[in-house]
Design an enzyme around this catalytic site. Structure first.
Site, short mmCIF file in Angstrom:
data_model
loop_
_atom_site.label_atom_id
_atom_site.label_comp_id
_atom_site.label_asym_id
_atom_site.label_seq_id
_atom_site.Cartn_x
_atom_site.Cartn_y
_atom_site.Cartn_z
N SER A 63 -6.17 -4.68 22.82
CA SER A 63 -6.09 -6.14 22.70
C SER A 63 -6.97 -6.93 23.66
O SER A 63 -7.13 -8.14 23.49
CB SER A 63 -4.64 -6.60 22.89
OG SER A 63 -3.89 -6.26 21.77
N LYS A 66 -9.57 -8.84 22.03
CA LYS A 66 -9.25 -10.10 21.33
C LYS A 66 -9.86 -11.31 22.05
O LYS A 66 -10.13 -12.33 21.43
CB LYS A 66 -7.73 -10.26 21.20
CG LYS A 66 -7.08 -9.21 20.30
CD LYS A 66 -5.56 -9.31 20.38
CE LYS A 66 -4.86 -8.27 19.51
NZ LYS A 66 -3.40 -8.28 19.71
N TYR A 188 -10.68 -5.22 12.26
CA TYR A 188 -9.70 -5.38 13.33
C TYR A 188 -9.42 -4.05 14.06
O TYR A 188 -9.43 -3.98 15.29
CB TYR A 188 -8.40 -5.97 12.76
CG TYR A 188 -7.28 -6.04 13.78
CD1 TYR A 188 -7.25 -7.04 14.74
CD2 TYR A 188 -6.27 -5.08 13.80
CE1 TYR A 188 -6.24 -7.09 15.70
CE2 TYR A 188 -5.26 -5.11 14.75
CZ TYR A 188 -5.25 -6.11 15.69
OH TYR A 188 -4.26 -6.15 16.64
N TYR A 240 1.75 -11.76 25.98
CA TYR A 240 2.79 -11.92 24.96
C TYR A 240 4.06 -12.45 25.61
O TYR A 240 4.04 -13.42 26.34
CB TYR A 240 3.01 -10.58 24.22
CG TYR A 240 1.70 -9.96 23.84
CD1 TYR A 240 0.90 -10.55 22.85
CD2 TYR A 240 1.19 -8.85 24.50
CE1 TYR A 240 -0.33 -10.01 22.52
CE2 TYR A 240 -0.04 -8.32 24.17
CZ TYR A 240 -0.79 -8.91 23.19
OH TYR A 240 -2.01 -8.38 22.89
N VAL A 258 -2.78 -2.23 24.77
CA VAL A 258 -1.86 -1.09 24.75
C VAL A 258 -2.51 0.24 25.17
O VAL A 258 -1.83 1.25 25.26
CB VAL A 258 -1.13 -0.90 23.39
CG1 VAL A 258 -0.12 -2.00 23.14
CG2 VAL A 258 -2.11 -0.78 22.25
#
Ligand code: DON
Length: 304
Positions: A63, A66, A188, A240, A258
């Site tokens: 992530s 991102k 993705y 998050y 992760v």
């Protein structure tokens, strides 16, 4: 205060704690990493480069990528981007579906999976060769040619990517995905599979500490305002459902993945990357979080 000493001390203190985390087993290939790895690297605006432990080893940045797709999409669409994705913390897990139904397929922010899938769709619609163009963008930013996607990890994630497929199809049903879900998901999974070292990551993210300019060749990647906004999003949404905790204990804009990596940025000062593969219950690196808390406490180099 000597930054190198603070980093070394924090590293050795956290290295020996009992790691209560677990590897990210939901992506089978991520279970094959050596869970004892632990690396840290800092890059500062005044050109200090310093690392400890496994800071040369490549890992799956997941992530963290991102932030880079967001940077590229923001560059292309400017403020129009925020019609497709909002800028609010979600207070839910990174792969949650629950808010999309009541919020008409507009994800809460670009860092939860739903939002990152929309950003991937924006890039697919705007780039001629999305995978190649994105990789070249990352290479330019990091000043390194040694960065690649991991086909193994992308394939592994695709083989179990039911939840991301559900998110993408669900968002498509609201009209907020333009391309074919299979193509969006392929892109993705690939962007999440990028492999980098702590050293490469902290070098790359320096542009967010440097008002949007690369340090190596002073190339402008984002405007000052856009840079501030991406840092604000990392501060409020980068971890998050643990973003508040990270702001509270570490006090820096940051982003986790992760694969066990964390990047954190101190505007006008430095970028620091940490990697330790075992994750806490919120999906963030257990030792990585503890190390950064120790580092900003001892160095007093947080933004608050
Ligand atoms: O889509 C996923 O589930 C992964 N490719 C990325 C998730 C992730 O890294 C969340 N980070 N803490």
């Amino acid at each position: 205060m000597n930054i190198k000493e603070v980093i070394q001390n924090a590293y050795h203190k956290i290295k020996d704690i009992d790691d209560k985390g677990n590897l990210a087993s939901y992506i089978p290939e991520l279970e094959n990493v050596n869970s004892a790895c632990f690396g840290v690297h800092i890059s500062t605006i005044d050109t200090l480069n310093f690392g400890v432990g496994n800071y040369h080893d490549k890992f799956s940045i997941q992530s963290i990528a991102k932030v880079l797709t967001l940077t590229m999409a923001y560059n292309i669409l400017g403020e129009k981007l925020w019609k497709r994705v909002k800028v609010e913390p979600s207070g839910t897990a990174f792969n949650s579906l629950v808010q999309l139904e009541v919020e008409n397929g507009i994800p809460r922010n670009p860092f939860i999976n739903a939002g990152a899938i929309v950003i991937a769709d924006v890039l697919l619609s705007n780039l001629d060769n999305p995978k190649e163009d994105f990789l070249n963008f990352v290479k330019t930013l990091s000043n390194s040619k040694e960065i690649c996607y991991s086909e193994k990890i992308a394939t592994s994630e695709k083989s179990v990517g039911y939840r991301n497929a559900a998110l993408c199809n669900f968002i498509k049903s609201f009209g907020n995905i333009e391309n074919k879900p299979s193509e969006v998901l392929d892109f993705y999974f690939n962007l999440c599979s990028l492999e980098m070292s702590c050293k490469e990551l902290s070098n790359l993210f320096l542009f967010l500490a440097n008002d949007g300019f690369t340090l190596a060749d002073n190339e402008q990647i984002l405007t000052r305002s856009q840079t501030k906004r991406i840092n604000a999003l990392m501060q409020t949404c980068g971890f998050y459902d643990e973003s508040g905790e990270f702001a509270f204990k570490v006090g820096l804009p940051g982003k986790s993945g992760v694969g066990g990596g964390i990047i954190a940025v101190h505007p006008k000062q430095y970028a620091i990357a940490v990697w330790s593969p075992k994750l806490n219950e919120k999906g963030n690196s257990y030792k990585g979080m503890r190390f950064l808390e120790e580092f900003t406490t001892e160095s007093k180099l947080s933004i608050f």
